[in-house]
Design a protein around this motif. Structure first.
Motif, PDB file in Angstrom:
ATOM      1  N   SER A 117       2.612   6.013   5.012  1.00 16.23           N
ATOM      2  CA  SER A 117       2.120   6.355   6.032  1.00 16.23           C
ATOM      3  C   SER A 117       1.926   5.106   7.420  1.00 16.23           C
ATOM      4  N   ASN A 118       1.754   5.422   8.216  1.00 14.76           N
ATOM      5  CA  ASN A 118       1.461   4.330   9.524  1.00 14.76           C
ATOM      6  C   ASN A 118       0.221   4.029   9.149  1.00 14.76           C
ATOM      7  N   GLN A 119      -0.940   4.677   8.553  1.00 10.00           N
ATOM      8  CA  GLN A 119      -2.293   4.476   8.431  1.00 10.00           C
ATOM      9  C   GLN A 119      -2.835   4.868   7.369  1.00 10.00           C
ATOM     10  N   ALA A 120      -2.574   4.292   6.053  1.00 10.42           N
ATOM     11  CA  ALA A 120      -3.151   4.720   4.839  1.00 10.42           C
ATOM     12  C   ALA A 120      -3.592   3.548   3.941  1.00 10.42           C
ATOM     13  N   GLY A 121      -4.109   2.544   4.449  1.00 13.79           N
ATOM     14  CA  GLY A 121      -4.607   1.660   3.529  1.00 13.79           C
ATOM     15  C   GLY A 121      -3.562   1.023   2.746  1.00 13.79           C
ATOM     16  N   SER A 122      -3.374   0.800   1.337  1.00 10.35           N
ATOM     17  CA  SER A 122      -2.283   0.153   0.816  1.00 10.35           C
ATOM     18  C   SER A 122      -1.117   0.863   0.744  1.00 10.35           C
ATOM     19  N   GLN A 123      -1.063   2.129   1.119  1.00  4.91           N
ATOM     20  CA  GLN A 123       0.019   3.085   1.242  1.00  4.91           C
ATOM     21  C   GLN A 123       0.595   3.127   2.674  1.00  4.91           C
ATOM     22  N   VAL A 125       3.054   1.321   5.892  1.00  5.69           N
ATOM     23  CA  VAL A 125       4.162   0.777   6.356  1.00  5.69           C
ATOM     24  C   VAL A 125       3.867   0.031   7.555  1.00  5.69           C
ATOM     25  N   VAL A 126       3.961  -1.277   7.377  1.00  6.67           N
ATOM     26  CA  VAL A 126       3.649  -2.136   8.687  1.00  6.67           C
ATOM     27  C   VAL A 126       4.590  -2.105   9.584  1.00  6.67           C
ATOM     28  N   LEU A 127       4.561  -1.628  10.744  1.00  8.90           N
ATOM     29  CA  LEU A 127       5.545  -1.464  11.626  1.00  8.90           C
ATOM     30  C   LEU A 127       5.795  -2.788  12.528  1.00  8.90           C
TER      31      LEU A 127
END
Length: 274
Positions: A117-123, A125-127
């Motif tokens: 996701s775009n905002q999910a901690g360690s999950q 993806v840095v955009l």
């Protein structure tokens, strides 16, 4: 494929409607969508109920707030093999849900799997460019995901990444496994923070495993039910409870594992172009 989507609700009415619209427009059948309202105080909750039920979705409401974890527990009271617990501030499409179900079917001991996701901690993806996702239209959001998905699949493949715990914002759970270990703990984690970690730890101890699907991405607008200060307080309380229940050494080993996972490190240091 036998699955349903359960969306726990506490206010955030417009975001909930947006999440349901996304599911419906992507082809999710109405009889697979359950809205679980935990005593929303927003006066517009009845409008959401009417809108959803007119379309054929199930809308179940606690008149008094029971707490997040008690609310989501009822998602597993049916006969569905898999339950996607989807936060009301999250968008995902049918094809991506079914891709997670296919992964779970391929690995019989896989108890839970979640997307990037775009905002999910360690999950996350840095955009490489900052985006205010909440202000984008649905078409713009999924155009961005359609651009990112092939890049993520090329980089990570279509094989789940095994992790000790997954983020609960959007997670597909195997009902059999959840029932085997006693479900979510509403006593120790009544308001939600830490409940998925505790469940994942118990699943792991029982021989199941949890994983991230790095080729799938869902959009997360981040918590809308709590303020930043409330989130920090709940996170601190959850950490202490997890240490008490599972031991400080085990908990710390999990904390150390996630940032040191080589594939998760790649997500952190190799931003995706957007």
């Amino acid at each position: 494929m036998d699955w349903i989507v359960a969306i726990p609700i506490y206010n955030a009415i417009e975001l909930t409607r947006r999440a349901v619209e996304c599911l419906l427009s992507s082809g999710v059948p109405v009889d697979r969508i359950r809205l679980l309202d935990d005593g929303s105080t927003d006066e517009c909750w009845s409008e959401l109920r009417d809108w959803a039920t007119q379309r054929g979705c199930a809308y179940e409401r606690h008149e008094e707030n029971q707490g997040y974890t008690a609310n989501i527990a009822r998602a597993f009271d049916g006969a569905s093999k898999y339950v996607l617990l989807l936060n009301s501030d999250c968008l995902i499409r049918r094809a991506d849900i079914e891709a997670m179900v296919e992964a779970a079917e391929a690995f019989p001991m896989l108890a839970a799997i979640g997307p990037l996701s775009n905002q999910a901690g360690s999950q996350s993806v840095v955009l490489s460019s900052e985006r205010s996702w909440i202000h984008l239209t649905q078409a713009e959001i999924f155009s961005a995901i359609d651009y990112l998905a092939p890049k993520l699949e090329w980089k990570f493949g279509r094989r789940p990444i095994v992790v000790p715990s997954i983020n609960g914002f959007c997670a597909l759970w195997r009902t059999e496994a959840i029932r085997e270990v006693g479900g979510f703990d509403a006593i120790n984690f009544p308001r939600g923070y830490g409940e998925e970690d505790d469940l994942c730890f118990r699943l792991m101890q029982a021989g199941w495993f949890c994983a991230i699907a790095p080729w799938i991405m869902a959009v997360h607008f981040k918590t809308q039910s709590f303020s930043a200060a409330q989130r920090d307080e709940l996170k601190a309380q959850a950490r202490m409870t997890l240490q008490r229940l599972h031991g400080s050494r085990f908990f710390q080993s999990v904390i150390n594992h996630v940032p040191n996972h080589p594939l998760l490190q790649r997500m952190a240091i190799e931003p995706a172009d957007l």
